[in-house]
Design a protein around this motif. Structure first.
Motif, PDB file in Angstrom:
ATOM      1  N   ASP A 184       3.225 -13.309 -23.394  1.00  0.00           N
ATOM      2  CA  ASP A 184       1.768 -13.229 -23.420  1.00  0.00           C
ATOM      3  C   ASP A 184       1.257 -14.571 -22.909  1.00  0.00           C
ATOM      4  N   TRP A 185       1.442 -14.793 -21.622  1.00  0.00           N
ATOM      5  CA  TRP A 185       1.286 -16.124 -21.055  1.00  0.00           C
ATOM      6  C   TRP A 185      -0.152 -16.632 -21.099  1.00  0.00           C
ATOM      7  N   LEU A 186      -1.133 -15.732 -21.061  1.00  0.00           N
ATOM      8  CA  LEU A 186      -2.516 -16.197 -21.067  1.00  0.00           C
ATOM      9  C   LEU A 186      -2.863 -16.807 -22.436  1.00  0.00           C
ATOM     10  N   HIS A 187      -2.321 -16.189 -23.480  1.00  0.00           N
ATOM     11  CA  HIS A 187      -2.517 -16.713 -24.833  1.00  0.00           C
ATOM     12  C   HIS A 187      -1.809 -18.065 -24.977  1.00  0.00           C
ATOM     13  N   VAL A 188      -0.573 -18.117 -24.492  1.00  0.00           N
ATOM     14  CA  VAL A 188       0.190 -19.377 -24.545  1.00  0.00           C
ATOM     15  C   VAL A 188      -0.553 -20.463 -23.770  1.00  0.00           C
ATOM     16  N   ALA A 189      -1.108 -20.076 -22.616  1.00  0.00           N
ATOM     17  CA  ALA A 189      -1.806 -21.048 -21.768  1.00  0.00           C
ATOM     18  C   ALA A 189      -2.954 -21.695 -22.550  1.00  0.00           C
ATOM     19  N   GLY A 190      -3.726 -20.877 -23.246  1.00  0.00           N
ATOM     20  CA  GLY A 190      -4.856 -21.401 -24.014  1.00  0.00           C
ATOM     21  C   GLY A 190      -4.383 -22.344 -25.104  1.00  0.00           C
ATOM     22  N   ARG A 191      -3.307 -21.950 -25.764  1.00  0.00           N
ATOM     23  CA  ARG A 191      -2.801 -22.745 -26.895  1.00  0.00           C
ATOM     24  C   ARG A 191      -2.274 -24.100 -26.417  1.00  0.00           C
ATOM     25  N   VAL A 192      -1.527 -24.092 -25.311  1.00  0.00           N
ATOM     26  CA  VAL A 192      -0.963 -25.376 -24.853  1.00  0.00           C
ATOM     27  C   VAL A 192      -2.046 -26.279 -24.247  1.00  0.00           C
ATOM     28  N   LEU A 193      -3.091 -25.663 -23.717  1.00  0.00           N
ATOM     29  CA  LEU A 193      -4.219 -26.499 -23.237  1.00  0.00           C
ATOM     30  C   LEU A 193      -4.869 -27.209 -24.416  1.00  0.00           C
TER      31      LEU A 193
END
Ligand code: RRO
Length: 299
Positions: free
Chosen positions: A166-175
């Protein structure tokens, strides 16, 4: 014509960089890539301890690309630090050190050896390495902690995403955790079966598919990432073989483009792609790469 791009503080002379994994740990090959005109080099992912990798065969050419099941072979972070030091002595383009780690403590240890790098790439997206790959990126909280530990170094941190999780969710979290940009995408999980032996071809059973067949998937991920986070730098990676592939990534929102599998045909592909981009810009009245980034979102 202005070919320069700013990638999370890295000043690149053009948008083309070497993606992780393809040059192994050879500084000689890195130098050849630089001589061919590449703007930055990502090193092979380093883990704290040395890894032998998977048993042979580790690569298999399929009709639509290449399957690899290298298994993250590398001499360990300490030795990779020496290789990085040599690379920094010989090359003048920025070097991105790729980090493989399952915990924030481990990533901090790995990073300690790689502080000569110009930036870190956190590789948590290999589709076939247990513990350090796709499983890790499926755990956004663990990812955020690891990103936080790398951010403590003061160097820019790019996170290499997988199209599987779920890369979009991961992207938000790591940002939120301080990531400075993304590399999208890693290879896609695949396998091949030997019809005569009636068993998987690759020693590691599963492999990562790269090459032209994954390019449309990678363009889609970059497009969706840029739509969600238009100000965050993205390196588009996946099946770049010709200049149109690179321009596609930039139009989708990438600020830089990684080449990998295409280098198996030789370093001249770098010059071919750069010439193609320059001609495209001239013919279409663009004077800088910045003008093109994300243009496909305007229609
Ligand atoms: O070494 C590998 O098997 C490997 C890695 Br770390 C990766 O991130 N992606 C890939 O296709 N292979």
């Amino acid at each position: 014509m202005d070919f320069r791009v700013d990638l999370a503080g890295l000043r690149l002379k053009n948008p083309l960089i070497v993606a992780s994994g393809v040059l192994g740990v050879s500084v000689g090959l890195m130098k050849r890539a630089e001589d061919a005109g590449i703007a930055a080099i990502t090193m092979k992912t380093a883990t704290l301890q040395a890894r032998q990798g998977h048993p042979n065969p580790v690569v298999y050419e399929v009709d639509c690309g290449l399957l690899n099941s290298m298994g993250l072979p590398n001499p360990g972070a300490r030795e990779m630090g020496f290789i990085l030091e040599e690379a920094k002595r010989i090359l003048s383009v920025p070097i991105i050190a790729s980090v493989g780690a399952a915990t924030p403590e481990e990533s901090a240890e790995v990073a300690k050896y790689l502080m000569k790098a110009d930036a870190f790439e956190l590789n948590a997206s290999c589709p076939h390495v247990k513990g350090l790959g796709a499983e890790l990126i499926s755990d956004p909280e663990a990812m955020a902690l690891i990103v936080g530990s790398l951010k403590n170094t003061g160097l820019p941190v790019l996170v290499k995403l997988s199209a599987h999780a779920d890369w979009l969710h991961v992207a938000g979290r790591v940002l939120d955790a301080g990531a400075d940009g993304f590399v999208a995408i890693n290879t896609l999980k695949g396998m091949a079966i030997d019809v005569y032996a009636r068993k998987p071809v690759l020693g590691g059973v599963y492999g990562g598919l790269s090459g032209p067949s994954i390019h449309p998937v990678a363009v889609r991920v970059v497009y969706e990432l840029h739509r969600e986070y238009p100000d965050v730098p993205i390196v588009g990676v996946g099946g770049v073989e010709k200049w149109t592939d690179a321009v596609e990534f930039i139009l989708a929102g990438a600020r830089a483009v990684g080449v990998a599998t295409a280098l198996r045909k030789g370093f001249q592909v770098v010059d071919e792609i750069l010439r193609g981009i320059a001609l495209y810009m001239r013919e279409n009245g663009f004077s800088s790469i910045d003008e093109i980034v994300g243009l496909a979102h305007r229609c």
